[in-house]
Design an enzyme around this catalytic site. Sequence first.
Site, PDB file in Angstrom:
ATOM      1  N   ARG A 265       0.841  -1.136   0.104  1.00 42.54           N
ATOM      2  CA  ARG A 265       0.029  -0.156   0.262  1.00 42.54           C
ATOM      3  C   ARG A 265       0.881   1.294  -0.046  1.00 42.54           C
ATOM      4  NH1 ARG A 265      -5.122  -2.596   3.170  1.00 42.54           N
ATOM      5  NH2 ARG A 265      -5.927  -3.478   1.328  1.00 42.54           N
ATOM      6  N   GLY A 363     -11.591  29.335 -13.525  1.00 41.00           N
ATOM      7  CA  GLY A 363     -11.892  28.628 -14.877  1.00 41.00           C
ATOM      8  C   GLY A 363     -10.827  27.841 -15.486  1.00 41.00           C
ATOM      9  N   GLU A 386      -6.786  -0.769  -4.499  1.00 39.08           N
ATOM     10  CA  GLU A 386      -5.787  -1.130  -3.435  1.00 39.08           C
ATOM     11  C   GLU A 386      -6.667  -0.980  -2.080  1.00 39.08           C
ATOM     12  OE1 GLU A 386      -2.445  -2.263  -3.416  1.00 39.08           O
ATOM     13  OE2 GLU A 386      -2.560  -3.106  -5.479  1.00 39.08           O
TER      14      GLU A 386
HETATM   15  C1  FAD Z   1      -9.226   1.759 -12.423  1.00 36.85           C
HETATM   16  C2  FAD Z   1      -9.153   0.524 -11.678  1.00 36.85           C
HETATM   17  C3  FAD Z   1      -8.231  -0.442 -11.792  1.00 36.85           C
HETATM   18  C4  FAD Z   1      -8.283  -1.528 -10.932  1.00 36.85           C
HETATM   19  N1  FAD Z   1      -7.225  -2.492 -10.886  1.00 36.85           N
HETATM   20  C5  FAD Z   1      -7.480  -3.622 -10.376  1.00 36.85           C
HETATM   21  C6  FAD Z   1      -6.315  -4.848 -10.601  1.00 36.85           C
HETATM   22  O1  FAD Z   1      -5.460  -4.699 -11.346  1.00 36.85           O
HETATM   23  N2  FAD Z   1      -6.683  -5.868 -10.215  1.00 36.85           N
HETATM   24  C7  FAD Z   1      -7.813  -5.902  -9.197  1.00 36.85           C
HETATM   25  O2  FAD Z   1      -7.843  -7.122  -8.711  1.00 36.85           O
HETATM   26  N3  FAD Z   1      -8.809  -5.206  -9.016  1.00 36.85           N
HETATM   27  C8  FAD Z   1      -8.348  -3.950  -9.502  1.00 36.85           C
HETATM   28  N4  FAD Z   1      -9.323  -2.951  -9.279  1.00 36.85           N
HETATM   29  C9  FAD Z   1     -10.634  -3.157  -8.155  1.00 36.85           C
HETATM   30  C10 FAD Z   1     -10.498  -2.575  -7.061  1.00 36.85           C
HETATM   31  O3  FAD Z   1      -9.512  -2.849  -6.215  1.00 36.85           O
HETATM   32  C11 FAD Z   1     -11.790  -2.462  -6.514  1.00 36.85           C
HETATM   33  O4  FAD Z   1     -12.817  -1.371  -7.131  1.00 36.85           O
HETATM   34  C12 FAD Z   1     -11.808  -1.850  -5.018  1.00 36.85           C
HETATM   35  O5  FAD Z   1     -11.332  -3.003  -4.180  1.00 36.85           O
HETATM   36  C13 FAD Z   1     -13.338  -1.539  -4.453  1.00 36.85           C
HETATM   37  O6  FAD Z   1     -14.163  -2.650  -4.657  1.00 36.85           O
HETATM   38  P1  FAD Z   1     -15.688  -2.481  -5.369  1.00 36.85           P
HETATM   39  O7  FAD Z   1     -15.178  -1.599  -6.382  1.00 36.85           O
HETATM   40  O8  FAD Z   1     -16.216  -3.700  -5.699  1.00 36.85           O
HETATM   41  O9  FAD Z   1     -16.420  -1.467  -4.178  1.00 36.85           O
HETATM   42  P2  FAD Z   1     -17.027  -2.318  -3.203  1.00 36.85           P
HETATM   43  O10 FAD Z   1     -16.619  -3.077  -2.348  1.00 36.85           O
HETATM   44  O11 FAD Z   1     -18.717  -2.778  -3.674  1.00 36.85           O
HETATM   45  O12 FAD Z   1     -17.563  -1.125  -2.326  1.00 36.85           O
HETATM   46  C14 FAD Z   1     -18.657   0.140  -2.519  1.00 36.85           C
HETATM   47  C15 FAD Z   1     -18.324   1.086  -1.490  1.00 36.85           C
HETATM   48  O13 FAD Z   1     -18.816   0.818  -0.032  1.00 36.85           O
HETATM   49  C16 FAD Z   1     -17.808   0.854   0.755  1.00 36.85           C
HETATM   50  N5  FAD Z   1     -17.602  -0.316   1.758  1.00 36.85           N
HETATM   51  C17 FAD Z   1     -17.804  -1.761   1.254  1.00 36.85           C
HETATM   52  N6  FAD Z   1     -17.685  -2.598   2.391  1.00 36.85           N
HETATM   53  C18 FAD Z   1     -17.393  -1.591   3.401  1.00 36.85           C
HETATM   54  C19 FAD Z   1     -17.272  -1.812   4.715  1.00 36.85           C
HETATM   55  N7  FAD Z   1     -17.183  -3.035   5.506  1.00 36.85           N
HETATM   56  N8  FAD Z   1     -17.114  -0.759   5.773  1.00 36.85           N
HETATM   57  C20 FAD Z   1     -17.439   0.321   5.287  1.00 36.85           C
HETATM   58  N9  FAD Z   1     -17.372   0.708   3.802  1.00 36.85           N
HETATM   59  C21 FAD Z   1     -17.607  -0.337   3.156  1.00 36.85           C
HETATM   60  C22 FAD Z   1     -16.593   0.945   0.064  1.00 36.85           C
HETATM   61  O14 FAD Z   1     -15.617   1.714   0.749  1.00 36.85           O
HETATM   62  C23 FAD Z   1     -16.933   1.830  -1.181  1.00 36.85           C
HETATM   63  O15 FAD Z   1     -17.159   3.017  -0.783  1.00 36.85           O
HETATM   64  C24 FAD Z   1      -9.238  -1.960  -9.996  1.00 36.85           C
HETATM   65  C25 FAD Z   1     -10.263  -1.048  -9.914  1.00 36.85           C
HETATM   66  C26 FAD Z   1     -10.361   0.337 -10.772  1.00 36.85           C
HETATM   67  C27 FAD Z   1     -11.463   1.076 -10.615  1.00 36.85           C
END
Ligand code: FAD
Length: 406
Positions: A265, A363, A386
């Site tokens: 991280r 702007g 991450e």
């Molecule tokens: C541009 C991009 C590149 C990426 N690259 C990779 C990659 O190379 N490999 C890979 O494996 N993944 C990758 N990811 C995935 C990324 O790690 C996930 O999007 C991230 O972990 C969040 O998961 P989610 O989008 O399903 O959100 P969710 O888990 O659905 O979360 C949605 C919201 O709910 C909140 N939330 C969820 N659980 C809790 C909790 N227990 N307490 C409080 N709040 C909570 C979250 O903080 C968030 O605000 C990438 C994503 C993007 C957008």
Amino acid sequence: MSTFSLDPGADQLAVRDWLHGFAADVMRPAAAEWDEREETPWPIIQEAAKIGVYSMDFYAQQYFDPSGVGIPIAMEELFWGDAGLGLAIVGTTLAAVAVLANGTDEQIGTWAPQMFGTPDDVKVAAFCSSEPDAGSDVSALRTRAVYDEAKDEWVLNGTKTWATNGGIAAVHVVVATVDPTLGAKGQASFVVPPGTPGLSQGQKFKKHGIRASHTAEVVLDGVRVPGSCLLGGKPKLDERLARAREGVKGGKSRNAAMATFEASRPAVGAQAIGIARAAYEVALDYAKTRVQFGRPIIDNQGVAFQLADMKTRIDAARLLVWRASWMAANNQPFTSAEGSMSKLYAGETAKWVTSQAMQILGGNGYTREYPVERMHRDSAIYTIFEGTSEIQRLVIARSISGLPIR
Ligand SMILES: Cc1cc2nc3c(=O)[nH]c(=O)nc-3n(C[C@H](O)[C@H](O)[C@H](O)COP(=O)(O)OP(=O)(O)OC[C@H]3O[C@@H](n4cnc5c(N)ncnc54)[C@H](O)[C@@H]3O)c2cc1C
């Protein structure tokens, strides 16, 4: 153990200056074009490969530097250049770190070179963990890995999403569930070699920022890989699963994958600092030269104090990142989730600093004539991937309280 120092030393400073030159001369002039094109910037990756920045050797050298600051310094400079291009250049390292952390020496020797290719024929790699129903909750992965003992092959089935370099990678590292009853502890990582039948790219995502970095779904349909593609090997997996089964009963088993995430991280935090520093510098210059009411806008405390806070937060974020990076490099346990702290603070700082920079540019800040608009879009991912900011807070809260905070 190396003593923690705020003086990176002559070698690291030389690397920083060298990368700064690449970021300024090669990345910055190309940044807006690739952001608009929303395509993988192969020529830029190739330039990085030619000078040795895009290579396993470079990252291994920085990764194993006992000062711990080699990787954060490199990340900050590249992402000061541009975040989309930066991620296109360093995206492969996500997969490389998975192989370095979990693979045998033989696996590292086999797969690391194939992930990067050569300067004349560059390749990228992808790390595929997230799934449509398993983002923050990595224990919910549905992709299954089933062992075919007769053929000594693993069969992978499932859909991965948001994979950086997914589908365009030569090598994919896929996290899959071997024993679903064990949650995250029942998972293992597999290398899918180039050209393996059954692996295909699904949807490519159109994104808000870091648009030069390719993000896509990866579909695994009956993908067969040799037994040797299980990172760490089968005896180690069997032993780990057996320990997890005992641990589940006793509730004490530790998840190695989560510990690896925690250690990586700070590097992501350093990327966010690079974006924040870039936006701050643009805003500082602008505030000194933009005249309103007959004087430069920085003559107003309202603007000057904003810049003071931006610089203070950036430096504070860097201190957290360097501390965590030094701890990780010197095997110091993160007793208060210091890795998560650094990523949380740096990610939030980048988003805040870039929004302040837009405000200072007025702007102009809102248009694509100036780079802070792009930097603001790019920064937004740093509170999401991450581990979201909320998940970092959860990790820190659990760590400092010793309680299973939900
Ligand atoms: C541009 C991009 C590149 C990426 N690259 C990779 C990659 O190379 N490999 C890979 O494996 N993944 C990758 N990811 C995935 C990324 O790690 C996930 O999007 C991230 O972990 C969040 O998961 P989610 O989008 O399903 O959100 P969710 O888990 O659905 O979360 C949605 C919201 O709910 C909140 N939330 C969820 N659980 C809790 C909790 N227990 N307490 C409080 N709040 C909570 C979250 O903080 C968030 O605000 C990438 C994503 C993007 C957008």
